[in-house]
Design an enzyme around this catalytic site. Structure first.
Site, PDB file in Angstrom:
ATOM      1  N   GLY A  16       0.816  -1.336  -0.064  1.00  0.00           N
ATOM      2  CA  GLY A  16       0.053   0.127  -0.020  1.00  0.00           C
ATOM      3  C   GLY A  16       0.856   1.227   0.294  1.00  0.00           C
ATOM      4  CG  HIS A 249      -2.022  14.697  13.836  1.00  0.00           C
ATOM      5  ND1 HIS A 249      -1.397  13.503  14.116  1.00  0.00           N
ATOM      6  CD2 HIS A 249      -2.272  14.535  12.404  1.00  0.00           C
ATOM      7  CE1 HIS A 249      -1.283  12.588  13.125  1.00  0.00           C
ATOM      8  NE2 HIS A 249      -1.996  13.284  12.158  1.00  0.00           N
TER       9      HIS A 249
HETATM   10  P1  NDP Z   1      -4.047   1.446   1.397  1.00  0.00           P
HETATM   11  O1  NDP Z   1      -5.345   1.731   1.318  1.00  0.00           O
HETATM   12  O2  NDP Z   1      -3.113   1.749   0.560  1.00  0.00           O
HETATM   13  O3  NDP Z   1      -3.912  -0.145   2.142  1.00  0.00           O
HETATM   14  C1  NDP Z   1      -2.604  -0.601   2.270  1.00  0.00           C
HETATM   15  C2  NDP Z   1      -2.944  -1.971   1.761  1.00  0.00           C
HETATM   16  O4  NDP Z   1      -4.057  -2.675   2.575  1.00  0.00           O
HETATM   17  C3  NDP Z   1      -3.338  -2.153   0.459  1.00  0.00           C
HETATM   18  O5  NDP Z   1      -2.225  -2.014  -0.558  1.00  0.00           O
HETATM   19  C4  NDP Z   1      -3.940  -3.477   0.293  1.00  0.00           C
HETATM   20  O6  NDP Z   1      -3.080  -4.701   0.006  1.00  0.00           O
HETATM   21  C5  NDP Z   1      -4.492  -3.545   1.571  1.00  0.00           C
HETATM   22  N1  NDP Z   1      -5.861  -3.359   1.754  1.00  0.00           N
HETATM   23  C6  NDP Z   1      -6.426  -1.929   1.433  1.00  0.00           C
HETATM   24  N2  NDP Z   1      -7.864  -2.201   1.542  1.00  0.00           N
HETATM   25  C7  NDP Z   1      -8.024  -3.291   1.958  1.00  0.00           C
HETATM   26  C8  NDP Z   1      -9.355  -3.988   2.413  1.00  0.00           C
HETATM   27  N3  NDP Z   1     -10.476  -3.330   2.271  1.00  0.00           N
HETATM   28  N4  NDP Z   1      -9.229  -5.215   2.962  1.00  0.00           N
HETATM   29  C9  NDP Z   1      -8.064  -5.681   2.943  1.00  0.00           C
HETATM   30  N5  NDP Z   1      -6.850  -5.267   2.667  1.00  0.00           N
HETATM   31  C10 NDP Z   1      -6.915  -4.176   2.071  1.00  0.00           C
HETATM   32  O7  NDP Z   1      -3.548   2.241   2.991  1.00  0.00           O
HETATM   33  P2  NDP Z   1      -2.534   3.071   3.235  1.00  0.00           P
HETATM   34  O8  NDP Z   1      -1.254   2.476   3.137  1.00  0.00           O
HETATM   35  O9  NDP Z   1      -2.791   4.502   2.887  1.00  0.00           O
HETATM   36  O10 NDP Z   1      -2.668   3.169   4.918  1.00  0.00           O
HETATM   37  C11 NDP Z   1      -2.216   2.178   5.691  1.00  0.00           C
HETATM   38  C12 NDP Z   1      -2.775   2.530   7.153  1.00  0.00           C
HETATM   39  O11 NDP Z   1      -1.970   3.924   7.499  1.00  0.00           O
HETATM   40  C13 NDP Z   1      -4.209   3.040   7.289  1.00  0.00           C
HETATM   41  O12 NDP Z   1      -4.612   2.516   8.755  1.00  0.00           O
HETATM   42  C14 NDP Z   1      -4.338   4.422   7.050  1.00  0.00           C
HETATM   43  O13 NDP Z   1      -5.307   5.145   7.683  1.00  0.00           O
HETATM   44  C15 NDP Z   1      -2.870   4.798   7.880  1.00  0.00           C
HETATM   45  N6  NDP Z   1      -2.299   6.131   7.470  1.00  0.00           N
HETATM   46  C16 NDP Z   1      -2.046   6.417   6.278  1.00  0.00           C
HETATM   47  C17 NDP Z   1      -1.616   7.499   5.679  1.00  0.00           C
HETATM   48  C18 NDP Z   1      -1.020   7.726   4.359  1.00  0.00           C
HETATM   49  O14 NDP Z   1      -0.599   9.039   3.942  1.00  0.00           O
HETATM   50  N7  NDP Z   1      -1.471   6.871   3.336  1.00  0.00           N
HETATM   51  C19 NDP Z   1      -1.131   8.600   6.584  1.00  0.00           C
HETATM   52  C20 NDP Z   1      -1.555   7.955   8.029  1.00  0.00           C
HETATM   53  C21 NDP Z   1      -2.048   6.970   8.415  1.00  0.00           C
HETATM   54  P3  NDP Z   1      -3.360  -5.938  -0.623  1.00  0.00           P
HETATM   55  O15 NDP Z   1      -4.294  -5.799  -1.363  1.00  0.00           O
HETATM   56  O16 NDP Z   1      -2.100  -6.184  -1.505  1.00  0.00           O
HETATM   57  O17 NDP Z   1      -3.469  -6.766   0.552  1.00  0.00           O
HETATM   58  C1  BG6 Z   2      -2.406  12.792   8.630  1.00  0.00           C
HETATM   59  C2  BG6 Z   2      -4.035  12.951   8.038  1.00  0.00           C
HETATM   60  O1  BG6 Z   2      -2.385  12.174   9.684  1.00  0.00           O
HETATM   61  O2  BG6 Z   2      -1.776  14.086   8.698  1.00  0.00           O
HETATM   62  C3  BG6 Z   2      -3.711  14.027   6.584  1.00  0.00           C
HETATM   63  O3  BG6 Z   2      -4.566  11.929   7.754  1.00  0.00           O
HETATM   64  C4  BG6 Z   2      -3.047  15.152   6.846  1.00  0.00           C
HETATM   65  O4  BG6 Z   2      -5.197  14.275   6.505  1.00  0.00           O
HETATM   66  C5  BG6 Z   2      -1.586  14.791   7.452  1.00  0.00           C
HETATM   67  O5  BG6 Z   2      -2.829  15.680   5.529  1.00  0.00           O
HETATM   68  C6  BG6 Z   2      -0.702  15.938   7.776  1.00  0.00           C
HETATM   69  O6  BG6 Z   2       0.495  15.612   8.336  1.00  0.00           O
HETATM   70  P1  BG6 Z   2       1.673  16.743   8.087  1.00  0.00           P
HETATM   71  O7  BG6 Z   2       2.943  15.676   8.674  1.00  0.00           O
HETATM   72  O8  BG6 Z   2       1.794  16.696   6.530  1.00  0.00           O
HETATM   73  O9  BG6 Z   2       1.361  17.650   8.696  1.00  0.00           O
END
Ligand code: NDP
Ligand code: BG6
Length: 499
Positions: A16, A249
């Site tokens: 992801g 935050h």
């Molecule tokens: P993604 O949506 O990219 O999901 C990560 C991986 O999880 C995917 O590549 C997929 O891998 C698997 N996945 C996605 N949806 C599902 C589903 N419905 N059921 C099962 N597997 C699933 O998430 P992020 O990488 O963006 O975020 C991961 C975590 O970090 C989340 O909790 C998010 O809230 C948190 N987060 C993310 C931030 C960001 O900037 N992206 C910032 C702060 C926190 P596969 O299909 O290969 O199994």
């Molecule tokens: C993440 C929020 O936790 O923090 C985002 O999910 C937000 O919505 C981000 O943009 C902000 O982080 P930073 O480090 O860019 O201030």
């Protein structure tokens, strides 16, 4: 210095966004700086069908976009990639966890290392329960406390959706892991500037004596972004700024600026003080929710001279969405230090300026030697802690402008990270992952401060459900937010620091 032990990090959801944008760039930077333990392995666990080499290629491409140390040559990456593996797996399938167990066993044997395992949950929260059950059912925590081994779990935000769901998630995690094994990430705590709030307050003799209601008039905490919802519509439209920024935050920034000095600088003492502080936030009645909180949602507007669309027009956002992209609120902390001092918090997207800061305003002069007119002109002293960008701290006071007339003008004494230290601070994730490997929980949220923050935020969300939703959109993209947010602070004879 505590020694970093050989360990294995399992990244669930490794295919992801977060893994590629934050986790791997941080791991690579730590490796390059020589902060990895001698023997350290990273294994991706996700459904996307890939072998080790294909996964490594996705990591390499991501590093070259997101890493602080880019560009990275193929030769440099080759050495790092020897630590990286991938298992195509399913989150709800026991055999996937058995395969993971086999991987851990084989690496431990091959390299003659203890089975120290860090489980990093980088999946959407809907998958957390499956993963925790999978780890438990496959006995993958059974290594803990046998000899020197450890198992740790890292949980990303959002930690729950409201108070009840956060409590349930906590119980689930704590049914498998001990609190001292749980690392709840709030990446703001990994920012150098946030850590520096403690250093500023507790390593200088001159600030702490005036850090209280005798000298401080009010404090503003702002986290303003000019970006919109981006590609995270599905997640954000369910969360809103209240859950996305305020619950975590903003509450952590509030705690950092307002806690009592801990007895000693360690994880437990700091987190005890944080919990105590958050517990002292005065609960908001329904009437307070009406009077002390403002919600907003962005309309079309202009940013950097370019037109931008409204929130409701963003990809994946329903045209009738009532989700908040901006929140401002006023709160009081009922304790000896802060009684009577209002704290104004605001956070939002698509605003005029990108800045996160804590602005501490001191009381007005009791009396001006410079005459009746002077007292109006002389500005309140303030300390502005800029978390980002242009990280630094400025102290603002009045000085006599040169000349024959007495003219008091505001001037600033500025500390700026870049010019003082000539270093780019490491990314927050570098520091946090370093601490996770080391086993230091100081910069991670504990179960109680998470729940106390949720209690306060849930009371606002519940209050909103009983009051009329404002007509959205109610602020233009590229503005400072809704007019009502100005009204909230102006009503007390104060203004937001929009400098
Ligand atoms: P993604 O949506 O990219 O999901 C990560 C991986 O999880 C995917 O590549 C997929 O891998 C698997 N996945 C996605 N949806 C599902 C589903 N419905 N059921 C099962 N597997 C699933 O998430 P992020 O990488 O963006 O975020 C991961 C975590 O970090 C989340 O909790 C998010 O809230 C948190 N987060 C993310 C931030 C960001 O900037 N992206 C910032 C702060 C926190 P596969 O299909 O290969 O199994
Ligand atoms: C993440 C929020 O936790 O923090 C985002 O999910 C937000 O919505 C981000 O943009 C902000 O982080 P930073 O480090 O860019 O201030």
């Amino acid at each position: 210095m505590t020694e970093m032990k050989s360990s294995i990090m399992v990244i669930f959801g490794a295919s992801g966004d977060l893994a590629h944008i934050k986790i791997f760039p941080a791991l690579y930077s730590l490796w390059e700086d020589g902060f990895f333990p001698d023997k350290f392995f990273i294994v991706g666990f996700a459904r996307t069908d890939m072998d080790d080499e294909t996964f490594r290629k996705t990591v390499f491409s991501a590093l070259n976009v997101n890493c602080r140390k880019k560009p990275i040559s193929e030769d440099e990456f080759l050495n790092f990639s020897k630590h990286v593996f991938y298992l195509t797996s399913k989150y709800d399938d026991g055999s996937s966890y058995d395969k993971l167990g086999g991987f851990i066993e084989s690496k431990a044997k091959e390299y003659n290392i203890s089975k120290n395992v860090i489980y990093y949950l980088s999946t959407p929260p809907s998958v957390y329960i499956n993963v925790i059950d999978g780890i438990k059912n496959a006995n993958l925590t059974s290594y803990e406390y046998k000899g020197e081994n450890f198992s740790r779990i890292v949980i990303e935000k959002p930690f729950g959706y409201d108070y009840e769901s956060a409590k349930n998630l906590n119980s689930k995690i704590l049914s498998v892991f001990k609190e001292e094994e749980v690392y709840r990430i709030d990446h703001y705590l990994g920012k150098e500037t946030v850590q520096n709030i403690f250093a500023f307050r507790f390593s200088n003799a001159i600030f702490e004596p005036i850090w209280n209601n005798k000298f401080i008039d009010h404090i503003q905490i702002s986290s303003l972004e000019s970006i919109g919802v981006g590609f995270r519509a599905g997640y954000f439209d369910k969360a809103g700024i209240i859950r996305d920024m305020m619950q975590n935050h903003m509450m952590q920034l509030l705690a950092s600026v307002a806690i009592e000095p801990p007895a000693i600088f360690d994880a437990d003492d700091i987190r005890n003080e944080k919990a105590k502080l958050l517990k002292s936030i005065r609960p908001l009645s329904l009437n307070d929710v009406k009077n002390f909180t403002v919600r907003g949602q962005y309309d079309r507007g202009t940013l950097d001279n370019k037109p931008v669309i409204s929130y409701k027009e963003e990809d994946g956002i329903p045209a009738n969405s009532t989700t908040d992209t901006y929140v401002a609120l006023k709160l009081f902390i009922d304790n000896y230090r802060w009684a009577g001092v209002p704290f104004y918090l605001r956070s939002g997207k698509r605003l005029k300026k990108h800045k996160t800061e804590i602005a501490v305003y001191f009381k007005k002069l009791p009396y001006s030697l410079y005459g009746k007119d002077g007292i109006e002109k002389i500005k309140q002293n303030s300390i502005i802690i800029t978390i980002q960008p242009n990280e630094g701290i400025s102290i603002n006071f009045g000085a006599k402008a040169p000349g024959f007339k007495v003219d008091i003008e505001p001037v600033n004494m500025v500390f700026n990270y870049k010019s003082s230290f000539k270093l780019t601070p490491p990314d927050a994730y570098e520091r946090l992952i370093y601490d996770i490997i080391l086993g230091d929980q100081t910069l991670f949220a504990r179960y109680d401060d998470t729940l106390i923050a949720w209690q306060f935020i849930t009371s606002i969300i519940n209050g909103w459900s009983k009051t009329e939703t404002p007509v959205f959109p109610n602020y233009e993209a590229g503005s400072w937010g809704p007019e009502e947010a100005d009204g909230l602070i102006n009503a007390d004879g104060r203004n937001w620091n929009n400098a």
